[in-house]
Motif scaffolding. Structure first.
Motif, PDB file in Angstrom:
ATOM      1  N   ARG A  12       0.817  -1.218   0.000  1.00 50.58           N
ATOM      2  CA  ARG A  12       0.000   0.000   0.000  1.00 50.58           C
ATOM      3  C   ARG A  12       0.848   1.264   0.000  1.00 50.58           C
ATOM      4  N   LEU A  13       1.993   1.248   0.666  1.00 51.05           N
ATOM      5  CA  LEU A  13       2.775   2.474   0.887  1.00 51.05           C
ATOM      6  C   LEU A  13       3.997   2.587  -0.023  1.00 51.05           C
ATOM      7  N   GLN A  14       4.414   1.483  -0.631  1.00 45.72           N
ATOM      8  CA  GLN A  14       5.365   1.478  -1.741  1.00 45.72           C
ATOM      9  C   GLN A  14       6.836   1.696  -1.383  1.00 45.72           C
ATOM     10  N   ASN A  15       7.180   1.886  -0.129  1.00 47.82           N
ATOM     11  CA  ASN A  15       8.604   1.864   0.229  1.00 47.82           C
ATOM     12  C   ASN A  15       8.756   1.384   1.667  1.00 47.82           C
ATOM     13  N   TRP A  16       9.905   0.794   1.953  1.00 43.76           N
ATOM     14  CA  TRP A  16      10.082   0.134   3.244  1.00 43.76           C
ATOM     15  C   TRP A  16      10.205   1.076   4.432  1.00 43.76           C
ATOM     16  N   PRO A  17      10.894   2.217   4.328  1.00 38.89           N
ATOM     17  CA  PRO A  17      10.928   3.103   5.497  1.00 38.89           C
ATOM     18  C   PRO A  17       9.530   3.506   5.977  1.00 38.89           C
ATOM     19  N   ILE A  18       8.642   3.820   5.038  1.00 40.94           N
ATOM     20  CA  ILE A  18       7.292   4.220   5.419  1.00 40.94           C
ATOM     21  C   ILE A  18       6.475   3.007   5.859  1.00 40.94           C
ATOM     22  N   ALA A  19       6.674   1.861   5.190  1.00 35.83           N
ATOM     23  CA  ALA A  19       5.944   0.654   5.577  1.00 35.83           C
ATOM     24  C   ALA A  19       6.306   0.213   6.988  1.00 35.83           C
ATOM     25  N   VAL A  20       7.589   0.315   7.345  1.00 30.49           N
ATOM     26  CA  VAL A  20       8.018  -0.037   8.702  1.00 30.49           C
ATOM     27  C   VAL A  20       7.466   0.967   9.709  1.00 30.49           C
ATOM     28  N   THR A  21       7.505   2.246   9.386  1.00 30.43           N
ATOM     29  CA  THR A  21       6.948   3.265  10.279  1.00 30.43           C
ATOM     30  C   THR A  21       5.465   3.024  10.507  1.00 30.43           C
ATOM     31  N   ALA A  22       4.778   2.544   9.461  1.00 28.56           N
ATOM     32  CA  ALA A  22       3.350   2.249   9.582  1.00 28.56           C
ATOM     33  C   ALA A  22       3.085   1.112  10.558  1.00 28.56           C
ATOM     34  N   TYR A  23       4.075   0.262  10.787  1.00 27.45           N
ATOM     35  CA  TYR A  23       3.900  -0.805  11.769  1.00 27.45           C
ATOM     36  C   TYR A  23       3.641  -0.212  13.148  1.00 27.45           C
ATOM     37  N   ASN A  24       4.237   0.945  13.406  1.00 34.77           N
ATOM     38  CA  ASN A  24       4.035   1.637  14.677  1.00 34.77           C
ATOM     39  C   ASN A  24       2.895   2.641  14.607  1.00 34.77           C
ATOM     40  N   HIS A  25       2.847   3.412  13.527  1.00 40.47           N
ATOM     41  CA  HIS A  25       1.917   4.542  13.433  1.00 40.47           C
ATOM     42  C   HIS A  25       0.612   4.187  12.743  1.00 40.47           C
ATOM     43  N   GLY A  26       0.563   3.041  12.100  1.00 40.35           N
ATOM     44  CA  GLY A  26      -0.634   2.628  11.390  1.00 40.35           C
ATOM     45  C   GLY A  26      -0.580   2.999   9.914  1.00 40.35           C
ATOM     46  N   ARG A  27      -1.165   2.130   9.104  1.00 40.79           N
ATOM     47  CA  ARG A  27      -1.159   2.354   7.657  1.00 40.79           C
ATOM     48  C   ARG A  27      -1.911   3.632   7.297  1.00 40.79           C
ATOM     49  N   ASN A  28      -3.085   3.817   7.874  1.00 41.25           N
ATOM     50  CA  ASN A  28      -3.858   5.025   7.579  1.00 41.25           C
ATOM     51  C   ASN A  28      -3.148   6.274   8.082  1.00 41.25           C
ATOM     52  N   GLY A  29      -2.454   6.153   9.200  1.00 43.07           N
ATOM     53  CA  GLY A  29      -1.695   7.284   9.720  1.00 43.07           C
ATOM     54  C   GLY A  29      -0.612   7.728   8.759  1.00 43.07           C
TER      55      GLY A  29
END
Length: 221
Positions: free
Chosen positions: A113-130
């Protein structure tokens, strides 16, 4: 110069007890590392993600946070129910094997959904929608811009530094002997799984097994 020193000092953060906690996590990680590496490889995920439980739980399978997250991978109840069984009887967030499969599925969906790993990993903590809100607010999928420019009210210290924390944990995990003398990881564990056809009280099981309560509690937290 003094200005450079002050700028550098502002970017540093020290927290006591991390070294010992990380060492304990390294030791515990041996129990599930092979399983985690296998699940990540099967899912085509970056192998460095094996270090994510260092950041989340220090590889403590029964860790719980003040926000209600639980287990090796620190799933909340809501997110956990999307990938596992979480109810009054069974909480698979506390199952290191099952929760690893769930974490791989979540990380895969984050990346798709987010297309790059730094943001995908951050989403693990902050949430995909966040993170989608962060991308929209900044107008860019560049992680560095989001980290420095996004001012969302819930995008606090933990979320902003989650990806750098993983990178640091992965570096130390990959070269543990450099940082910890005589480190010995626990031996791998792989319990035999038995699915019962119906609910059975623990004391009934113990009556027919030559074990005490500590053994099934350790294998089935």
């Amino acid at each position: 110069d003094s200005d450079t020193g002050r700028a550098t000092a502002w970017r540093l953060r020290f927290e006591g007890g991390l070294r010992e906690r990380f060492r304990q996590g390294l030791e515990r990680s041996g129990r599930w590392r092979a399983h985690i590496e296998g699940i990540l490889a099967d899912a085509g995920l970056p192998p460095e993600l094996v270090a994510l439980p260092h950041v989340e739980s220090s590889f403590n399978p029964v860790a719980r946070s003040h926000a209600g997250a639980a287990g090796l991978w620190q799933f909340t109840v809501g997110t956990g129910r999307e990938y596992m069984t979480v109810n009054r009887v069974v909480d698979e967030r506390l199952d290191p094997w099952r929760s690893t499969e769930a974490a791989a599925a979540l990380l895969t969906q984050n990346y798709e959904r987010l297309q790059n790993w730094p943001i995908a990993v951050t989403a693990y903590n902050h949430g995909r929608n966040g993170m989608l809100r962060a991308i929209k607010a900044v107008g860019d999928r560049d992680y560095v811009r989001i980290r420095s420019e996004y001012t969302g009210s819930r995008f606090g210290f933990a979320s902003r530094n989650f990806y750098p924390s993983l990178l640091a944990a992965a570096d130390v995990d990959a070269d543990a002997e450099r940082y910890f003398a005589d480190i010995e990881r626990d031996a791998p564990v792989g319990p035999i799984r038995v699915e019962l056809p119906h609910f059975t009280p623990m004391k009934t099981l113990l009556a027919g097994l030559d074990v005490d309560l500590e053994a099934p509690e350790a294998l089935t937290p």
